[in-house]
Motif scaffolding. Structure first.
Motif, PDB file in Angstrom:
ATOM      1  N   GLY A   4       0.732  -1.275   0.051  1.00 52.71           N
ATOM      2  CA  GLY A   4       0.162  -0.070   0.049  1.00 52.71           C
ATOM      3  C   GLY A   4       0.679   1.247   0.121  1.00 52.71           C
ATOM      4  O   GLY A   4       0.141   2.224  -0.075  1.00 52.71           O
ATOM      5  N   GLY A   5       2.118   1.238   0.189  1.00 52.54           N
ATOM      6  CA  GLY A   5       2.951   2.533   0.092  1.00 52.54           C
ATOM      7  C   GLY A   5       4.463   1.847   0.105  1.00 52.54           C
ATOM      8  O   GLY A   5       4.841   0.997  -0.027  1.00 52.54           O
ATOM      9  N   GLU A  58       8.088   2.600 -11.771  1.00 50.25           N
ATOM     10  CA  GLU A  58       7.679   1.381 -11.361  1.00 50.25           C
ATOM     11  C   GLU A  58       6.602   1.835 -10.295  1.00 50.25           C
ATOM     12  O   GLU A  58       5.442   0.826 -10.344  1.00 50.25           O
ATOM     13  CB  GLU A  58       8.758   0.505 -10.770  1.00 50.25           C
ATOM     14  CG  GLU A  58       9.757   0.259 -11.810  1.00 50.25           C
ATOM     15  CD  GLU A  58      10.931  -0.557 -11.289  1.00 50.25           C
ATOM     16  OE1 GLU A  58      10.948  -0.923 -10.134  1.00 50.25           O
ATOM     17  OE2 GLU A  58      12.116  -0.627 -12.107  1.00 50.25           O
ATOM     18  N   SER A  59       6.737   2.611  -9.330  1.00 55.57           N
ATOM     19  CA  SER A  59       5.592   2.768  -8.397  1.00 55.57           C
ATOM     20  C   SER A  59       4.443   3.311  -8.859  1.00 55.57           C
ATOM     21  O   SER A  59       3.299   2.978  -8.592  1.00 55.57           O
ATOM     22  CB  SER A  59       6.167   3.951  -7.081  1.00 55.57           C
ATOM     23  OG  SER A  59       5.368   3.658  -6.101  1.00 55.57           O
ATOM     24  N   LEU A  60       4.576   4.215  -9.765  1.00 56.89           N
ATOM     25  CA  LEU A  60       3.369   5.090 -10.557  1.00 56.89           C
ATOM     26  C   LEU A  60       2.647   3.940 -11.320  1.00 56.89           C
ATOM     27  O   LEU A  60       1.475   4.086 -11.471  1.00 56.89           O
ATOM     28  CB  LEU A  60       3.909   6.182 -11.162  1.00 56.89           C
ATOM     29  CG  LEU A  60       4.416   7.285 -10.462  1.00 56.89           C
ATOM     30  CD1 LEU A  60       4.887   8.484 -11.376  1.00 56.89           C
ATOM     31  CD2 LEU A  60       3.297   7.890  -9.433  1.00 56.89           C
ATOM     32  N   VAL A  98       1.197   2.987  -6.526  1.00 60.10           N
ATOM     33  CA  VAL A  98       1.615   3.057  -5.293  1.00 60.10           C
ATOM     34  C   VAL A  98       2.001   4.135  -4.838  1.00 60.10           C
ATOM     35  O   VAL A  98       3.012   4.690  -5.360  1.00 60.10           O
ATOM     36  CB  VAL A  98       2.666   1.794  -4.800  1.00 60.10           C
ATOM     37  CG1 VAL A  98       3.081   1.655  -3.646  1.00 60.10           C
ATOM     38  CG2 VAL A  98       2.158   0.592  -5.590  1.00 60.10           C
ATOM     39  N   PRO A  99       1.472   4.885  -4.019  1.00 64.68           N
ATOM     40  CA  PRO A  99       1.872   6.247  -3.172  1.00 64.68           C
ATOM     41  C   PRO A  99       3.097   6.147  -2.565  1.00 64.68           C
ATOM     42  O   PRO A  99       3.536   4.815  -2.030  1.00 64.68           O
ATOM     43  CB  PRO A  99       0.870   6.603  -2.307  1.00 64.68           C
ATOM     44  CG  PRO A  99       0.114   5.339  -2.025  1.00 64.68           C
ATOM     45  CD  PRO A  99       0.167   4.416  -3.193  1.00 64.68           C
ATOM     46  N   MET A 100       3.815   7.226  -2.517  1.00 65.96           N
ATOM     47  CA  MET A 100       5.386   7.094  -1.922  1.00 65.96           C
ATOM     48  C   MET A 100       5.752   8.072  -0.828  1.00 65.96           C
ATOM     49  O   MET A 100       5.083   8.952  -0.520  1.00 65.96           O
ATOM     50  CB  MET A 100       6.390   7.350  -3.178  1.00 65.96           C
ATOM     51  CG  MET A 100       6.364   6.313  -4.479  1.00 65.96           C
ATOM     52  SD  MET A 100       7.055   6.964  -5.742  1.00 65.96           S
ATOM     53  CE  MET A 100       5.573   7.654  -6.948  1.00 65.96           C
ATOM     54  N   VAL A 101       6.849   7.724  -0.136  1.00 65.29           N
ATOM     55  CA  VAL A 101       7.504   8.511   0.750  1.00 65.29           C
ATOM     56  C   VAL A 101       8.913   8.543   0.252  1.00 65.29           C
ATOM     57  O   VAL A 101       9.471   7.451   0.221  1.00 65.29           O
ATOM     58  CB  VAL A 101       7.600   8.012   2.271  1.00 65.29           C
ATOM     59  CG1 VAL A 101       8.456   8.878   3.024  1.00 65.29           C
ATOM     60  CG2 VAL A 101       5.976   7.885   2.876  1.00 65.29           C
ATOM     61  N   PRO A 102       9.461   9.549  -0.458  1.00 64.21           N
ATOM     62  CA  PRO A 102      10.739   9.532  -0.965  1.00 64.21           C
ATOM     63  C   PRO A 102      11.766   9.997  -0.083  1.00 64.21           C
ATOM     64  O   PRO A 102      11.653  10.755   0.960  1.00 64.21           O
ATOM     65  CB  PRO A 102      10.600  10.870  -1.963  1.00 64.21           C
ATOM     66  CG  PRO A 102       9.421  11.662  -1.161  1.00 64.21           C
ATOM     67  CD  PRO A 102       8.438  10.731  -0.593  1.00 64.21           C
ATOM     68  N   TRP A 103      12.853   9.073   0.265  1.00 68.72           N
ATOM     69  CA  TRP A 103      13.984   9.343   0.874  1.00 68.72           C
ATOM     70  C   TRP A 103      15.227   9.308  -0.025  1.00 68.72           C
ATOM     71  O   TRP A 103      15.735   8.278  -0.268  1.00 68.72           O
ATOM     72  CB  TRP A 103      14.049   8.188   2.010  1.00 68.72           C
ATOM     73  CG  TRP A 103      15.356   8.424   2.912  1.00 68.72           C
ATOM     74  CD1 TRP A 103      16.310   8.994   2.871  1.00 68.72           C
ATOM     75  CD2 TRP A 103      15.311   7.497   4.181  1.00 68.72           C
ATOM     76  NE1 TRP A 103      17.130   8.775   3.914  1.00 68.72           N
ATOM     77  CE2 TRP A 103      16.808   7.936   4.965  1.00 68.72           C
ATOM     78  CE3 TRP A 103      14.350   6.453   4.865  1.00 68.72           C
ATOM     79  CZ2 TRP A 103      16.755   7.489   5.968  1.00 68.72           C
ATOM     80  CZ3 TRP A 103      14.855   6.184   6.119  1.00 68.72           C
ATOM     81  CH2 TRP A 103      15.858   6.489   6.418  1.00 68.72           C
ATOM     82  N   ARG A 156      -3.173   8.929  -2.254  1.00 66.10           N
ATOM     83  CA  ARG A 156      -3.278   7.489  -2.878  1.00 66.10           C
ATOM     84  C   ARG A 156      -4.557   7.718  -3.934  1.00 66.10           C
ATOM     85  O   ARG A 156      -4.087   6.991  -5.091  1.00 66.10           O
ATOM     86  CB  ARG A 156      -4.145   6.722  -1.752  1.00 66.10           C
ATOM     87  CG  ARG A 156      -4.418   5.176  -1.959  1.00 66.10           C
ATOM     88  CD  ARG A 156      -4.731   4.444  -0.931  1.00 66.10           C
ATOM     89  NE  ARG A 156      -3.750   4.576   0.239  1.00 66.10           N
ATOM     90  CZ  ARG A 156      -2.575   4.084   0.429  1.00 66.10           C
ATOM     91  NH1 ARG A 156      -2.234   3.020  -0.604  1.00 66.10           N
ATOM     92  NH2 ARG A 156      -1.636   4.141   1.289  1.00 66.10           N
ATOM     93  N   GLU A 157      -5.328   8.621  -4.098  1.00 67.03           N
ATOM     94  CA  GLU A 157      -6.040   8.851  -5.273  1.00 67.03           C
ATOM     95  C   GLU A 157      -5.286   9.384  -6.494  1.00 67.03           C
ATOM     96  O   GLU A 157      -5.601   8.900  -7.464  1.00 67.03           O
ATOM     97  CB  GLU A 157      -7.237   9.962  -4.698  1.00 67.03           C
ATOM     98  CG  GLU A 157      -8.266  10.167  -5.918  1.00 67.03           C
ATOM     99  CD  GLU A 157      -9.269  10.996  -5.369  1.00 67.03           C
ATOM    100  OE1 GLU A 157      -9.396  12.235  -5.847  1.00 67.03           O
ATOM    101  OE2 GLU A 157      -9.998  10.811  -4.270  1.00 67.03           O
TER     102      GLU A 157
END
Length: 482
Positions: free
Chosen positions: A360-361, A373-375, A379-384, A441-442
């Motif tokens: 889910g993330g 790949e995530s898009l 899948v929503p992200m937290v960028p680090w 998420r939307e």
């Protein structure tokens, strides 16, 4: 008349080589007339493990029987010893290949529709376009936002006095004001030689017959409009841009006759959209102090997680080693999180994991390949971010695309993140009912739909590929016979 060929000149990094080859395959598939692909392979100067990955990939391609692609291996040259960093090293190393590239292209007996060079290979414009008269194109494995910044860099450099550092927001047309702290490594510090390398290349990009981008027009419309309108290249022609993404080398999932990866089997036991996936690219690794912060943040978040934890490279090498969990994790962490968390110490099948319904993330280093790949899977992200252009990607994901939850990363302290901050970001991303999480998420689902439609018949990327191939075929010439 012999079938025209497109010459690809990638650098050896697997994250550059494979996407360019995949782009070549898409040109073959969408061209209105027959084409072939000729790949010029430069030996890697060091790090034999990555070189062997390229060699294995070439062997697989040659064994596939696709006769329209051929590989020409260039002779080795001595690497440069005078350079300021990896970007300048690669650029100087590639420049030493110019005579071999020129000879390889000149030796072709068929018309050349174009020479496509990597972001690091603009010095080859001289050999291709200026000496042989062959149209030269640039392939960027980056976002349109990064393309805009690179094209903007010469005018930006001229606007700011040399003695002034970038300390405030930077204007990149098509984007919200960009904090100086989010500029890519090398562009954030005007005092280092790498900065001049970026400005030099940004100037040379305008010489390209066209820029091929691994993005989707619907993801970054304002930035693409700014490039097309010339706002990123004042006083200079803006090259045509072809958005052909997402270029993702798709590998088939495990078949019924194969055993699924252990990470995937674990995901099969988890509820839908319940797992946050943490993975930091092929070179991402952590020492024990930062791994402890991550562990504490995940434990306190209360959410399920799949964490790919690699150890720091061996001395004298650059690639991460398998993580020693006994050394990297806090005592008792695995027992406390048993059942809701999995820590995987080696490489993992990222695309297959992102495709899994339980994920889910995604906590990611924000490399562009991983972002796409995530898009693709919504899948929503937290960028680090850990380096290169990743801080800039992280900014655009949050501020321009709205597909990510921000994470406070201390860039001055080795891109460190405190446990409490990771806990906050994971909760903001994964907690059901949260207004911000719902919007992110939307938006990610909207971007998934845009990516899928773009590569379908009549989609924006599909049409861009057709226009690109038509432009190349119209400009096909025999090398040196223009």
């Amino acid at each position: 008349m012999a079938t025209p060929t497109i010459v690809l000149v990638p650098v050896w990094g697997i994250g550059h080589f494979v996407p360019m080859l995949e782009a070549g395959k898409r040109m073959l598939a969408r061209s209105p007339h027959p084409l072939t692909i000729t790949v010029l392979v430069m030996p890697e100067p060091a790090e034999a493990k990555r070189a062997s990955e390229i060699a294995e990939h070439i062997r697989q391609e040659e064994a596939s029987g696709l006769a329209a692609i051929r590989f020409l291996h260039l002779p080795a040259v001595d690497p440069p010893t005078d350079h300021s960093g990896i970007e300048e090293f690669i650029s100087r190393y590639v420049q030493r290949y110019a005579p071999h590239v020129r000879s390889a292209i000149a030796g072709l007996t068929c018309p050349v529709a174009g020479v496509v060079v990597d972001i690091f290979c603009t010095t080859l414009f001289d050999a291709a376009a200026h000496e042989l008269g062959v149209p030269a194109y640039l392939y960027l494995i980056t976002s349109a936002a990064m393309c805009a910044l690179l094209l903007r860099s010469p005018s930006l450099d001229a606007e700011v006095p040399v003695e002034v550092e970038f300390e405030e927001d930077v204007d990149v047309p098509g984007l919200p004001p960009v904090p100086a702290s989010c500029l890519p490594t090398g562009l954030e510090n005007r005092k280092i030689p790498t900065y001049k390398w970026f400005v030099y290349n940004g100037r040379r990009y305008t010489e390209a017959r066209g820029v091929i981008l691994n993005t989707v027009a619907e993801l970054e419309p304002r930035v693409l409009d700014a490039i097309a309108d010339g706002r990123c290249t004042p006083g200079t022609r803006a090259p045509p841009v072809y958005t052909i993404g997402p270029v993702i080398p798709f590998t088939p999932s495990s078949s019924d006759g194969e055993k699924a990866h252990e990470c995937v089997r674990w995901l099969d036991t988890q509820p839908r959209c319940s797992v946050v996936f943490l993975c930091f690219g092929g070179q991402g690794s952590f020492a024990a102090p930062q791994a402890h912060e991550i562990a504490h943040g995940l434990e306190r978040s209360g959410h399920r997680f799949l964490w790919v934890l690699r150890g720091k490279p061996e001395p004298g090498t650059k690639l991460p080693r398998d993580g020693n969990l006994a050394e990297l994790l806090p005592v008792g962490f695995l027992e406390k999180t048993k059942g809701r968390g999995m820590v995987w110490p080696s490489r993992a099948p990222q695309k297959e994991i992102l495709a899994h319904a339980a994920v889910g993330g995604f906590v990611t280093h924000a490399g562009w390949n991983s972002v796409l790949e995530s898009l693709w899977h919504g899948v929503p992200m937290v960028p680090w971010p850990l380096g290169a252009e990743q801080h800039y990607n992280a900014f655009t994901l949050v501020a321009a695309m709205g597909v990510a939850v921000p994470l406070e990363v201390d860039r001055k302290r080795g891109n460190s993140v405190e446990a409490a901050e990771l806990e906050r970001a994971v909760k903001a991303l994964m907690d059901d009912g949260g207004e911000h999480a719902g919007k992110v998420r939307e938006r990610a689902v909207e971007m998934k739909d845009a990516c899928r439609k773009a590569v379908e018949e009549g989609g924006s990327s599909n049409l861009a590929l057709q226009r690109l191939c038509e432009a190349m075929l119209d400009g096909a010439v025999l090398p040196g016979k223009q």
